[in-house]
Write an enzyme that holds these catalytic residues in place. Structure first.
Site: not given
Length: 464
Positions: A231, A265
Site C-alpha cells: 500500500e 493514506c
C-alpha cells in the site's frame, strides 16, 4: 545500536529502542518458523478465541495507548482514541468472517462418483509486516489479525517513529495467551530488514509506505518466488457535482482533507467542483477550514496537531510556495493560526484555487494539510482530471444521483470508489490500490486469499 524517537509535539526525545543485529533478526525468523509449525495446526475456532482476547486486552488500555500515540506522532488527543476503536472494529469483523472465509471449498460433481475433491486454504508461513507511522495500529491490524487468523505467524516491524505501538500489540497478544513467537516485533535498520525479506523462511511481505519504499521491498523480494502486499502513495480526488448537498459535502471534505493534518493514506488531496456550485463550495470550504484550532495536541480543544516532523511540513510548504509562484491563490490567512511557525512541524491548513495539473500540488502526493480546488464544467472533464494521476487508492463523488455515481465510478482508475463519503476503510470491503498506489489486498474475505495458498485434495475412494 539504538534509536531515539523524537516527539513532534515538542521536538524532544520521547523513547529509545534497541535495534536488532543481523544475528538477532535471523533468530527472530527462525523462532517464527518453529511457531508456525504449531500454530497452523490450531483449529480456526481457537485462533478466533485468542484474537478476541487480544482485542479485549488492547482496548482495555485505550486511554494510555491514545496518549502514547499522540506523543509519538502528534495527532490531537481528542481523536487518538478513535484509532483504538477502529482497530477493534476491523479485527472483530475479520474474526466474524474467518471461519466461513477459510473453510475448505468442496467440489461436488455427481458425474464423478467415487471421488472426494476439495481445496484447502493453507497458511503461508512467517509473514513480515512493515507498517507506517500515520495510523500505526490501523495499518498493522489490516495484516496482523487476518494473518494470524489464517494460521500464519507474524513479525511486525513498526515505523521508527511509532515503535511503542508494536509493543502494545505484543503485550496484548501475550495477555491473550497466544502461543509464544506466533507474534513477534522487530526493530531493525533498513539494511537488516532487506536481509530479512530475502530470508528463505519469510513467506510474504506486507508493506505500507512510500512508492520508493515499495520498489525497494519488491526488489528485495524478487530474489524469491513470494508475493508482496504494497500500500503506497495516493493523491485521492473528490468530484462535487452540481446536485450535491453542499453543507454536508463541505463538512465531509474539509475533514477528509485535514484530519490528522492530512497525513492519511486516503486523505482527499484534490477537489474538482462543478462550475454551477464552485463559488458557493469554495466559500463554505474556506469558512469551515478557518474553524480548526492548531496547537499543542495534548490539549483537548486542539483539532489540528503538528505534522510528524519538521521536514514533512517544509515539504508541504514548498509545494504551496511553488504553486503560488505558478499562479495559485491561497485563501487561508496563516496569521489566523499563530502556532504556525516555519522550521517546526506546526502548520496551518491551506486552501488553494487557480490550480491546475501543471502544478505539483495537484499531481504529487502532499500528505499534509493543503488542498487544491479546481472548477470543472462536466462529468467528462472531472473523469479526465481524476484519472490524470500516477496513483489510484480511493476517489469520491458527491451527488444525489446514485446511477450517475456508479456510471462515473466505472470510469475511474481507483481501488475504492465512494459516494458521499471519503477517508474511511470498511473492513467488509477489499482495501486495494491500483497504479502506483500499490498491489495486493487487505481486509474483507478477499484479504485472506493473499495470506493463504490453495492446496488441492483429489481423493479416489476405493470400495470393496
Amino acid at each position: 545500536m539504538s534509536h531515539v524517537v523524537i516527539s513532534p509535539i515538542d521536538n524532544k526525545p520521547f523513547a529509545t529502542i534497541n535495534l536488532a543485529t543481523g544475528e538477532q533478526v535471523t533468530e527472530t525468523i527462525e523462532r517464527s518458523k518453529k511457531a508456525f509449525l504449531l500454530w497452523k495446526k490450531v483449529p480456526i475456532e481457537e485462533r478466533v478465541r485468542v484474537v478476541s482476547k487480544f482485542i479485549e486486552a488492547f482496548v482495555d488500555k485505550k486511554d494510555e495507548i491514545a496518549e502514547e500515540l499522540t506523543r509519538q506522532m502528534g495527532r490531537p488527543i481528542r481523536y487518538a482514541g478513535g484509532e483504538i476503536d477502529g482497530t477493534a472494529e476491523r479485527a472483530r469483523y475479520m474474526m466474524s468472517i474467518a471461519e466461513e472465509s477459510l473453510k475448505d471449498v468442496e467440489i461436488e460433481d455427481s458425474d464423478k462418483p467415487g471421488f472426494r475433491r476439495f481445496i484447502r486454504k493453507e497458511p503461508l508461513g512467517p509473514i513480515l509486516i512493515i507498517a507506517a507511522w500515520n495510523y500505526p495500529y490501523l495499518i498493522s491490524v489490516n495484516g496482523v489479525v487476518p494473518a494470524i487468523l489464517a494460521g500464519n505467524t507474524v513479525i511486525l516491524k513498526q515505523s521508527s517513529q511509532t515503535p511503542l505501538c508494536a509493543q502494545r500489540f505484543a503485550d496484548a497478544f501475550k495477555e491473550a495467551g497466544l502461543i509464544e513467537n506466533v507474534f513477534q516485533i522487530l526493530h531493525a535498520p533498513h539494511s537488516e530488514i532487506e536481509k530479512a525479506i530475502k530470508h528463505p523462511d519469510i513467506a510474504y511481505v506486507n508493506f505500507t509506505g512510500s512508492v520508493e519504499g515499495g520498489r525497494e521491498i519488491q526488489k528485495a523480494a524478487s530474489s524469491k518466488f513470494i508475493a508482496t502486499g504494497l500500500e503506497l502513495g495516493g493523491k485521492d480526488p473528490a468530484y462535487v457535482r452540481s446536485d450535491a448537498d453542499l453543507d454536508y459535502t463541505v463538512e465531509q471534505l474539509v475533514d477528509g482533507s485535514f484530519f490528522n493534518s492530512g497525513q492519511c493514506c486516503c486523505a482527499i488531496e484534490r477537489i474538482y467542483v462543478h462550475e454551477q456550485v464552485y463559488d458557493q463550495f469554495v466559500n463554505k470550504f474556506v469558512e469551515s477550514t478557518k474553524q480548526y484550532k492548531l496547537g499543542f495536541p495534548l490539549k483537548h480543544e486542539t483539532t489540528l496537531g503538528p505534522m510528524v516532523r519538521t521536514k514533512a511540513a517544509e515539504f508541504v510548504r514548498d509545494q504551496i510556495e511553488n504553486a503560488v509562484k505558478q499562479g495559485a491563490k491561497p485563501l487561508i490567512d496563516v496569521s489566523l493560526f499563530p502556532e504556525d511557525k516555519k522550521n517546526t512541524p506546526y502548520m496551518a491548513p491551506q486552501v488553494l484555487v487557480n490550480v491546475n495539473h501543471s502544478m505539483k500540488i495537484m499531481t504529487e502526493e502532499s500528505f499534509g494539510p493543503v488542498i487544491g480546488i479546481m472548477k470543472v464544467s462536466s462529468d467528462e472533464e472531472a473523469i479526465q482530471l481524476m484519472n490524470d494521476s500516477e496513483f489510484g487508492l480511493t476517489a469520491s463523488i458527491w451527488t444525489k444521483d446514485e446511477d450517475a455515481a456508479v456510471k462515473i465510478g466505472n470510469e475511474i482508475d481507483t481501488g475504492t470508489w465512494f459516494m458521499n463519503r471519503c477517508d474511511y476503510l470498511d473492513p467488509a470491503l477489499a482495501w486495494v490500490g491500483v497504479k502506483n498506489s500499490g498491489r495486493g489486498c487487505t481486509l474483507s474475505k478477499f484479504g485472506f486469499d493473499y495470506l493463504t495458498r490453495p492446496k488441492s485434495f483429489h481423493l479416489k475412494l476405493i470400495t470393496k
